[in-house]
Design a protein around this motif. Structure first.
Motif, PDB file in Angstrom:
ATOM      1  N   ASP A 174       0.793  -1.316   0.084  1.00  0.00           N
ATOM      2  CA  ASP A 174       0.103   0.036   0.169  1.00  0.00           C
ATOM      3  C   ASP A 174       0.907   1.177   0.011  1.00  0.00           C
ATOM      4  N   GLY A 175       1.990   1.043  -0.539  1.00  0.00           N
ATOM      5  CA  GLY A 175       2.924   2.350  -0.742  1.00  0.00           C
ATOM      6  C   GLY A 175       3.448   2.602   0.781  1.00  0.00           C
ATOM      7  N   GLY A 176       3.719   1.721   1.578  1.00  0.00           N
ATOM      8  CA  GLY A 176       4.341   1.952   2.854  1.00  0.00           C
ATOM      9  C   GLY A 176       3.383   2.399   3.928  1.00  0.00           C
ATOM     10  N   LYS A 177       2.240   2.557   3.822  1.00  0.00           N
ATOM     11  CA  LYS A 177       1.351   3.311   4.757  1.00  0.00           C
ATOM     12  C   LYS A 177       1.229   2.226   6.092  1.00  0.00           C
ATOM     13  N   ALA A 178       0.895   0.985   5.733  1.00  0.00           N
ATOM     14  CA  ALA A 178       0.814  -0.016   6.831  1.00  0.00           C
ATOM     15  C   ALA A 178       2.199  -0.227   7.584  1.00  0.00           C
ATOM     16  N   GLN A 179       3.367  -0.193   7.058  1.00  0.00           N
ATOM     17  CA  GLN A 179       4.585  -0.350   7.715  1.00  0.00           C
ATOM     18  C   GLN A 179       4.732   0.906   8.686  1.00  0.00           C
ATOM     19  N   ALA A 180       4.374   2.275   8.081  1.00  0.00           N
ATOM     20  CA  ALA A 180       4.818   3.574   8.613  1.00  0.00           C
ATOM     21  C   ALA A 180       3.868   3.376   9.959  1.00  0.00           C
ATOM     22  N   ARG A 208       3.367   2.452  16.002  1.00  0.00           N
ATOM     23  CA  ARG A 208       2.905   1.745  17.124  1.00  0.00           C
ATOM     24  C   ARG A 208       4.007   1.006  17.937  1.00  0.00           C
ATOM     25  N   LEU A 209       4.863   0.726  17.325  1.00  0.00           N
ATOM     26  CA  LEU A 209       6.277  -0.061  17.988  1.00  0.00           C
ATOM     27  C   LEU A 209       7.185   1.116  18.454  1.00  0.00           C
ATOM     28  N   ASN A 210       7.111   2.426  18.192  1.00  0.00           N
ATOM     29  CA  ASN A 210       8.109   3.256  18.707  1.00  0.00           C
ATOM     30  C   ASN A 210       9.356   2.904  17.778  1.00  0.00           C
ATOM     31  N   LEU A 211       9.245   2.595  16.591  1.00  0.00           N
ATOM     32  CA  LEU A 211      10.692   2.579  15.681  1.00  0.00           C
ATOM     33  C   LEU A 211      10.551   3.699  15.049  1.00  0.00           C
ATOM     34  N   PRO A 212      11.905   4.041  14.560  1.00  0.00           N
ATOM     35  CA  PRO A 212      12.116   5.202  13.720  1.00  0.00           C
ATOM     36  C   PRO A 212      11.367   5.203  12.366  1.00  0.00           C
ATOM     37  N   LEU A 213      10.870   6.433  12.284  1.00  0.00           N
ATOM     38  CA  LEU A 213      10.139   6.755  10.942  1.00  0.00           C
ATOM     39  C   LEU A 213      11.186   7.337  10.140  1.00  0.00           C
ATOM     40  N   GLY A 214      10.818   7.002   8.649  1.00  0.00           N
ATOM     41  CA  GLY A 214      11.687   7.498   7.862  1.00  0.00           C
ATOM     42  C   GLY A 214      13.085   7.095   7.665  1.00  0.00           C
ATOM     43  N   LYS A 215      13.404   6.030   8.312  1.00  0.00           N
ATOM     44  CA  LYS A 215      14.703   5.199   8.195  1.00  0.00           C
ATOM     45  C   LYS A 215      14.638   3.976   7.702  1.00  0.00           C
ATOM     46  N   THR A 216      16.030   3.561   6.920  1.00  0.00           N
ATOM     47  CA  THR A 216      15.920   2.180   6.496  1.00  0.00           C
ATOM     48  C   THR A 216      16.556   1.388   7.867  1.00  0.00           C
ATOM     49  N   ILE A 217      15.626   0.245   8.245  1.00  0.00           N
ATOM     50  CA  ILE A 217      15.854  -0.438   9.661  1.00  0.00           C
ATOM     51  C   ILE A 217      16.224  -1.884   9.156  1.00  0.00           C
ATOM     52  N   LEU A 218      17.536  -2.034   9.843  1.00  0.00           N
ATOM     53  CA  LEU A 218      18.233  -3.277   9.591  1.00  0.00           C
ATOM     54  C   LEU A 218      17.949  -4.021  10.931  1.00  0.00           C
ATOM     55  N   LEU A 219      17.437  -5.058  10.939  1.00  0.00           N
ATOM     56  CA  LEU A 219      17.173  -5.951  12.004  1.00  0.00           C
ATOM     57  C   LEU A 219      17.822  -7.170  12.533  1.00  0.00           C
ATOM     58  N   LEU A 230       7.824  -7.018  14.126  1.00  0.00           N
ATOM     59  CA  LEU A 230       9.105  -6.372  14.034  1.00  0.00           C
ATOM     60  C   LEU A 230       9.802  -6.952  12.460  1.00  0.00           C
ATOM     61  N   TYR A 231       9.502  -7.891  12.092  1.00  0.00           N
ATOM     62  CA  TYR A 231       9.956  -8.603  10.706  1.00  0.00           C
ATOM     63  C   TYR A 231       9.223  -7.462  10.069  1.00  0.00           C
ATOM     64  N   ARG A 232       7.902  -7.423   9.965  1.00  0.00           N
ATOM     65  CA  ARG A 232       7.266  -6.674   9.196  1.00  0.00           C
ATOM     66  C   ARG A 232       7.731  -4.965   9.076  1.00  0.00           C
ATOM     67  N   ALA A 233       8.151  -4.509  10.081  1.00  0.00           N
ATOM     68  CA  ALA A 233       8.474  -2.999  10.340  1.00  0.00           C
ATOM     69  C   ALA A 233       9.692  -2.858   9.721  1.00  0.00           C
ATOM     70  N   ALA A 234      10.790  -3.782   9.417  1.00  0.00           N
ATOM     71  CA  ALA A 234      12.074  -3.437   9.174  1.00  0.00           C
ATOM     72  C   ALA A 234      12.159  -3.901   7.517  1.00  0.00           C
ATOM     73  N   ASP A 235      13.328  -3.347   7.026  1.00  0.00           N
ATOM     74  CA  ASP A 235      13.531  -3.268   5.692  1.00  0.00           C
ATOM     75  C   ASP A 235      14.649  -4.481   5.318  1.00  0.00           C
TER      76      ASP A 235
END
Length: 234
Positions: free
Chosen positions: A115-121, A126-137, A206-211
């Motif tokens: 959906d263009g990243g809306k669900a991930q944002a 909700r998880l208090n993870l950084p917005l607008g960054k590339t997340i490495l898990l 957390l998997y879904r929130a990462a890149d």
């Protein structure tokens, strides 16, 4: 008189005393002179201690031989790698060794909708993870487990961050596992520590929130984290 099936999650049943032998091949010859025994405090004080060909590793190896000789066992490894490795052990001669991969519920571990990243944002918020960054898990039960090589991961990330200022500004490491907070200041980029996660819905989120997902273990059987991450689209 019962049929015994033994699932292998590491190599311990095929070796004297160790779970992960690294590059040692003593277990292919009955163990003994175990270098792992020499790592403890007593053997540093007494250099000759632990170097016997009939040390604890050899004695446990023989005890396992005696037990296994009493009947047939079907050993099932969770990966072809582990099955091929343990077949080299004298302990498993004459026993059945096969491999069956761990199953995974891919209806549960699945990617977010496109959906263009809306669900991930929304998930990151909700998880208090950084917005607008590339997340490495990075995920581990215990971040400080030497086999997980978190120090290798840290050095690799920092090398990339120092080489590329733009990447340094946009990269965020999310480290999940016991003692992750001890390493919050080790990175040259944003780092979010999260304690060990036991609840699978949170782990999926957390998997879904990462890149990207990274694993630097020295040895593994078949860590579910790799399969779960791939199933979630990483």
């Amino acid at each position: 008189g019962k049929r015994l099936v033994w699932t292998l999650h590491d190599a311990w049943p095929a070796m004297g005393i160790c779970h992960l032998p690294e590059d040692c091949l003593n277990w292919t010859m009955g163990c003994g002179s175990c270098r792992y025994l020499r790592r403890n405090a007593l053997t540093r004080l007494l250099p000759r201690c632990g170097r016997s060909a009939d040390d604890l590793s050899a004695r446990v190896f023989r005890r396992k031989q005696q037990i296994y000789a009493q009947g047939r066992i079907a050993f099932v490894a969770c990966s072809r790698y582990l099955a091929e490795r343990v077949r080299r052990s004298p302990l498993l001669v004459g026993q059945e060794v096969t491999d069956i991969a761990n199953p995974l519920d891919t209806d549960f571990f699945s990617p977010l909708p496109d959906d263009g990243g809306k669900a991930q944002a929304a998930l990151r918020k909700r998880l208090n993870l950084p917005l607008g960054k590339t997340i490495l898990l990075f995920v581990s039960f215990n971040i400080n487990d030497p086999n997980k090589a978190f120090d290798v991961f840290t050095r690799a990330v920092n090398a990339l961050a120092m080489r590329d200022a733009a990447l340094r500004a946009t990269l965020a490491v999310v480290a999940v596992g016991k003692y992750a907070s001890q390493h919050a200041a080790d990175f040259r980029c944003t780092m979010v520590p999260i304690d060990y996660v036991a609840e699978r819905t949170l782990m999926r989120d957390l998997y879904r929130a990462a890149d990207f997902f990274a694993i630097t273990s020295m040895m593994e059987n078949l860590p579910n984290t790799i399969v779960e991450a791939k199933a979630c689209g990483l």
